[in-house]
Design a protein around this motif. Structure first.
Motif, PDB file in Angstrom:
ATOM      1  N   UNK A  76      15.254  -4.904  -4.551  1.00 48.24           N
ATOM      2  CA  UNK A  76      14.167  -5.228  -5.492  1.00 48.24           C
ATOM      3  C   UNK A  76      12.873  -5.511  -4.723  1.00 48.24           C
ATOM      4  N   UNK A  77      13.042  -6.358  -3.646  1.00 47.30           N
ATOM      5  CA  UNK A  77      11.850  -6.724  -2.862  1.00 47.30           C
ATOM      6  C   UNK A  77      11.195  -5.479  -2.272  1.00 47.30           C
ATOM      7  N   UNK A  78      12.079  -4.610  -1.733  1.00 46.15           N
ATOM      8  CA  UNK A  78      11.543  -3.386  -1.109  1.00 46.15           C
ATOM      9  C   UNK A  78      10.843  -2.520  -2.153  1.00 46.15           C
ATOM     10  N   UNK A  79      11.489  -2.447  -3.327  1.00 46.56           N
ATOM     11  CA  UNK A  79      10.910  -1.635  -4.391  1.00 46.56           C
ATOM     12  C   UNK A  79       9.539  -2.194  -4.797  1.00 46.56           C
ATOM     13  N   UNK A  80       9.545  -3.534  -4.934  1.00 40.89           N
ATOM     14  CA  UNK A  80       8.276  -4.158  -5.338  1.00 40.89           C
ATOM     15  C   UNK A  80       7.192  -3.936  -4.279  1.00 40.89           C
ATOM     16  N   UNK A  81       7.635  -4.120  -3.003  1.00 43.46           N
ATOM     17  CA  UNK A  81       6.673  -3.951  -1.909  1.00 43.46           C
ATOM     18  C   UNK A  81       6.074  -2.543  -1.952  1.00 43.46           C
ATOM     19  N   UNK A  82       6.955  -1.565  -2.058  1.00 36.68           N
ATOM     20  CA  UNK A  82       6.461  -0.183  -2.096  1.00 36.68           C
ATOM     21  C   UNK A  82       5.622   0.084  -3.341  1.00 36.68           C
ATOM     22  N   UNK A  83       6.074  -0.538  -4.410  1.00 36.52           N
ATOM     23  CA  UNK A  83       5.312  -0.359  -5.647  1.00 36.52           C
ATOM     24  C   UNK A  83       3.881  -0.895  -5.447  1.00 36.52           C
ATOM     25  N   UNK A  84       3.847  -2.101  -4.842  1.00 31.85           N
ATOM     26  CA  UNK A  84       2.520  -2.699  -4.596  1.00 31.85           C
ATOM     27  C   UNK A  84       1.717  -1.821  -3.648  1.00 31.85           C
ATOM     28  N   UNK A  85       2.382  -1.420  -2.563  1.00 32.65           N
ATOM     29  CA  UNK A  85       1.668  -0.612  -1.573  1.00 32.65           C
ATOM     30  C   UNK A  85       1.163   0.684  -2.208  1.00 32.65           C
ATOM     31  N   UNK A  86       2.010   1.222  -3.089  1.00 37.11           N
ATOM     32  CA  UNK A  86       1.611   2.471  -3.732  1.00 37.11           C
ATOM     33  C   UNK A  86       0.443   2.243  -4.699  1.00 37.11           C
ATOM     34  N   UNK A  87       0.504   1.094  -5.388  1.00 31.97           N
ATOM     35  CA  UNK A  87      -0.554   0.871  -6.388  1.00 31.97           C
ATOM     36  C   UNK A  87      -1.910   0.542  -5.760  1.00 31.97           C
ATOM     37  N   UNK A  88      -1.903  -0.042  -4.546  1.00 26.02           N
ATOM     38  CA  UNK A  88      -3.237  -0.377  -4.011  1.00 26.02           C
ATOM     39  C   UNK A  88      -4.013   0.899  -3.708  1.00 26.02           C
ATOM     40  N   UNK A  89      -5.327   0.754  -3.903  1.00 26.23           N
ATOM     41  CA  UNK A  89      -6.202   1.925  -3.780  1.00 26.23           C
ATOM     42  C   UNK A  89      -6.399   2.337  -2.321  1.00 26.23           C
ATOM     43  N   UNK A  90      -6.159   1.387  -1.447  1.00 23.70           N
ATOM     44  CA  UNK A  90      -6.399   1.679  -0.039  1.00 23.70           C
ATOM     45  C   UNK A  90      -5.167   2.284   0.611  1.00 23.70           C
ATOM     46  N   UNK A  91      -5.403   3.029   1.694  1.00 23.55           N
ATOM     47  CA  UNK A  91      -4.302   3.693   2.391  1.00 23.55           C
ATOM     48  C   UNK A  91      -3.505   2.704   3.225  1.00 23.55           C
ATOM     49  N   UNK A  92      -2.148   2.934   3.266  1.00 21.45           N
ATOM     50  CA  UNK A  92      -1.287   2.018   4.002  1.00 21.45           C
ATOM     51  C   UNK A  92      -0.181   2.832   4.650  1.00 21.45           C
ATOM     52  N   UNK A  93       0.048   2.641   5.927  1.00 21.37           N
ATOM     53  CA  UNK A  93       1.118   3.399   6.590  1.00 21.37           C
ATOM     54  C   UNK A  93       1.707   2.576   7.723  1.00 21.37           C
TER      55      UNK A  93
END
Ligand code: ADP
Length: 741
Positions: A76-93
């Protein structure tokens, strides 16, 4: 063998067997009991083991269930983290230690325009190559290879610095990369396009505002020049007209013209200053100057309006405070004029007392100035506002006092610019006290060196307690015992107490200063008398002037007072002051007062001072000529710069007044020519600029061109005369006949 025997034997055997059986039975029984015990112990252990097994099984089941819960949570945490990372407008890698992309959000990958290879697994150098090869990045001044090299160099640093990159479509990203301890890198690409656009807009707006401000300054400079030039004519002519024997009404009209002109100039200056301070264009020009003299100059300027109202102006300059300080004298004079001017303006009776105290330490003088008046005061609720712009206590409807309401705002800013502070206390109806503090450099070598005069006892006659106090303090400093009288009658009654000097104030109630002096002289013809008056000009012209040794303009600077005391106390001459024995000297003085002039019996054997004035404007020539009418000088005009240089060679002037803006050759160029001519002779004739330019920087430019001093138009008669008086040459008559020296 007998039967009996056989029977006996059989019986024995049977008995033995029976015993054996019994024995075996006992053994069996014991073995059985042992077995039973063993079996019981065994079964107990089995029971325990079974319970343990159940326990372990239960625990195992619990652990399994916990593990799966934990797994779920992690998911769940990983999903949420990725969800958040995906939703932010800025690039993240994320990248691993081998610079391979481990994961990235859509915003990060979207930069690559859906290129197949741009996904986890790609390395950072490959990514840079794609960015340049596909033209995704704007490498600006760098070649693609250079850009990649700088990016890679940065990437490999232990703590890469943030870097802004621009994409082909005008978007901007700020790259923030953080390297972890095991070599992993978290990479953020923040979209800062809006910020950059906003910054650009701000820069543009600022540029436009600065351009507008420059235009405003240029406009103000021009306006100041354009207004000052005709004002010179108006104020100057009005000034001269006053002295031409006008009728009472005409006199009033002309004075109104002059006062309005001067008021208009004050307003122009205020507006100019304020806009300069606002634009942070105002710079201080520190130089060594005489602080006490500066205060007295301001007092002289304000004396007429104070005198008209009967308000006494008093100065109490700390006796042990140095007077040669380093500061911007023009701005300090402006501060003093504003605050003391207000005190005079808002006081109808009583006094305005300026006290200057301070401490000098390690070459820095902490100067405190207080300006205390007995005027209308400021209501409590208004005191806090008077330093603001256009804040006046009076409202529009009942305005009685003139003013722009900018004076104190400018004053406060100027003092703050000098690193000082200003404050005020006031009581409505009782008076106001302004105070300010500034730290100015001083010269420790510039201590007053006092030469004690040959006078043991002095009598001070003054009806004002404050003036008496200040005078007594100053005179006592010279080792003279002081007695004071507060009325003419008291003074006359005390005359036989053997005084070596009398210092009189000209306001002695019914008897004026001259009357008192005459009566004193009648009793003590040898008694030296100094008269202090708020209108020295008038007193000098009075036929009774002969009854005193000297007339001093109030408030009297210490320097002047001491010089007179010295001249009176010098045993060898009772009348004129001696030039070579000044009362006190500043061991390092910027502009020491010229020594008193020795009396030379035949004045006519000396020639008149030659003054050359270069001025193209006829009205201004007229004004200038009239201003100097009363002086004993030879005045010649040049109409432009070329004539000025020619006349300089032919008439050989002792002093030159030079307009700056002139046709054919301007004042700076003409001065340059004159200075070049002087190189051969080694002479240096003072050249004083007369200009309507009053903006910052003008003065430097003018002085840099070789001019010695600077006067702004409209010219003030007193300042022009001061410049002429400063030129004292052997074989030349003083320009002002009664010039003291
Ligand atoms: P102004 O040009 O009106 O004198 P200032 O900024 O110099 O403007 O002063 C603001 C106001 O503060 C004045 O209008 C006056 O109401 C008040 N003020 C300043 N100095 C004094 C004083 N010495 N006594 C009474 N009121 C004063």
């Amino acid at each position: 063998m007998t039967l009996a025997h056989k029977l006996a034997e059989e019986r024995r055997a049977r008995l033995a067997a029976q015993r054996l059986l019994e024995m075996k039975e006992a053994e069996l029984f014991s073995a059985n009991r042992k077995l039973g015990r063993h079996a019981r112990a065994l079964s107990d252990r089995i029971e325990r083991t079974e319970a343990e097994v159940v326990n372990v099984r239960n625990e195992n089941r619990q652990v399994k269930s916990d593990l799966s819960v934990a797994h779920q949570k992690i998911e769940i945490a990983e999903r949420r983290l990725w969800h958040s990372i995906r939703t932010i407008q800025d690039g993240f890698a994320f990248f691993n230690a081998d610079n391979e992309m481990v994961g990235a959000n859509d915003a990060y990958l979207s930069i690559f325009d859906d290129l197949e290879d741009m996904k986890p697994g790609v390395t950072y150098p490959e990514m840079l190559l794609v960015l340049t090869d596909e033209g995704i990045i704007d490498t600006q001044d760098l070649s693609p290879a250079e850009w990649r090299a700088t990016m890679l160099e940065r990437w490999n640093e232990p703590n890469p610095k943030p870097r802004v990159v621009r994409f082909w479509n005008g978007l901007y990203a700020k790259l923030i990369d953080e390297r972890g301890p095991d070599g992993d890198v978290v990479s953020l690409a923040l979209n800062i396009t809006d910020t950059i656009r906003y910054e650009n807009q701000l820069k543009k707006a600022r540029y436009q505002a600065e351009a507008a401000s420059r235009a405003k300054s240029a406009f103000l400079a021009n306006m100041s020049h354009e207004i000052r030039t005709p004002m010179n004519g108006i104020v100057g002519m009005a000034d001269l007209l006053v002295e031409t024997g006008l009728g009472e009404e005409q006199q009033l009209f002309v004075e109104t013209i002059r006062n309005s002109g001067e008021a208009l100039l004050t307003i122009i200056n205020d507006v100019l200053d304020y806009s300069k301070i606002e634009a942070e264009k105002l710079q201080l020009r520190p130089t060594t100057f005489d602080f006490e003299q500066c205060i007295h100059e301001v007092m002289r300027l304000l004396q007429p309006s104070a005198r008209d109202k009967g308000v006494a102006l008093l100065v109490d300059y700390d006796l042990f405070l140095p007077t040669q300080l380093v500061g911007d004298p023009g701005r300090i004079r402006q501060i003093l004029t504003n605050v003391i001017g207000n005190a005079v303006k808002f006081t109808t009776e009583g006094h305005v007392l300026i006290s200057i105290t301070g401490k000098s330490q390690n070459g820095v003088c902490d100067v405190h100035v207080t300006i205390q008046d007995t005027g209308i005061g400021i209501p409590e609720d208004k005191v806090g506002h008077i330093f603001g712009e256009f804040n006046q206590v009076e409202d529009e409807k009942n305005r009685q006092f003139e003013g722009t309401g900018l004076g104190l705002a400018i004053t406060k800013r100027l003092i703050e610019l000098m690193g000082g502070r200003i404050w005020v206390t006031s009581e409505e109806g009782a008076g106001t006290c302004f105070g300010f503090q500034v730290s100015l450099e001083s010269d420790p070598a510039d201590e007053l060196e006092i030469v004690k005069p040959d006078i043991a006892k002095a009598l001070v006659v003054d009806s004002g307690e404050l003036t008496r106090g200040i005078l007594e303090k100053q005179i006592a400093l010279l080792g003279i015992t002081c007695s004071s009288a507060n009325s003419a009658d008291d003074a006359l009654a005390m005359l036989d107490e053997g005084f070596g000097l009398a210092v009189l104030d000209d306001l002695q109630g019914a008897m004026d200063g001259f009357d008192l002096a005459r009566q004193m002289r009648a009793k003590r013809p040898d008694l030296p008398i100094l008269l202090m008056t708020s209108n020295a000009g008038l007193a000098e012209a009075d036929p009774a002037r002969a009854s005193v040794n000297a007339v001093l303009q109030k408030p009297v600077p210490r320097q002047i007072l001491f010089r007179h005391l010295m001249s009176l106390g010098a045993p060898e001459t009772k009348a004129p002051p001696h030039p070579k024995a000044p009362m006190f000297v500043h061991t390092r003085s910027a502009a020491p007062a010229p020594p008193p002039r020795p009396m030379i019996p035949n004045e006519n054997s000396r020639r008149a001072l030659r003054v050359l004035a270069a001025e193209d404007n006829k009205t201004n020539q007229l004004v200038f000529g009239k201003m100097l009418k009363s002086l004993d000088i030879e005045l010649t005009f040049a109409n432009n710069g070329i004539e000025a240089v020619e006349l300089f060679q032919s008439i050989k002037p002792d002093v030159v007044f030079m307009d700056i803006s002139m046709p054919k050759k301007d004042g700076k160029e003409a001065t340059g020519n004159i200075r070049a001519l002087e190189k051969e002779s080694g002479a240096h004739v003072p050249i004083i600029a007369m200009t309507a330019h009053a903006m910052a920087g003008d003065q430097e430019a003018i002085l840099a061109a070789g001019l010695d001093h600077y006067l702004t138009k409209p010219l003030k008669k007193s300042l022009v005369i001061e410049q002429i008086k400063a030129v004292q040459l052997e074989g030349v008559r003083p320009a002002v006949p009664d010039q003291l020296g």
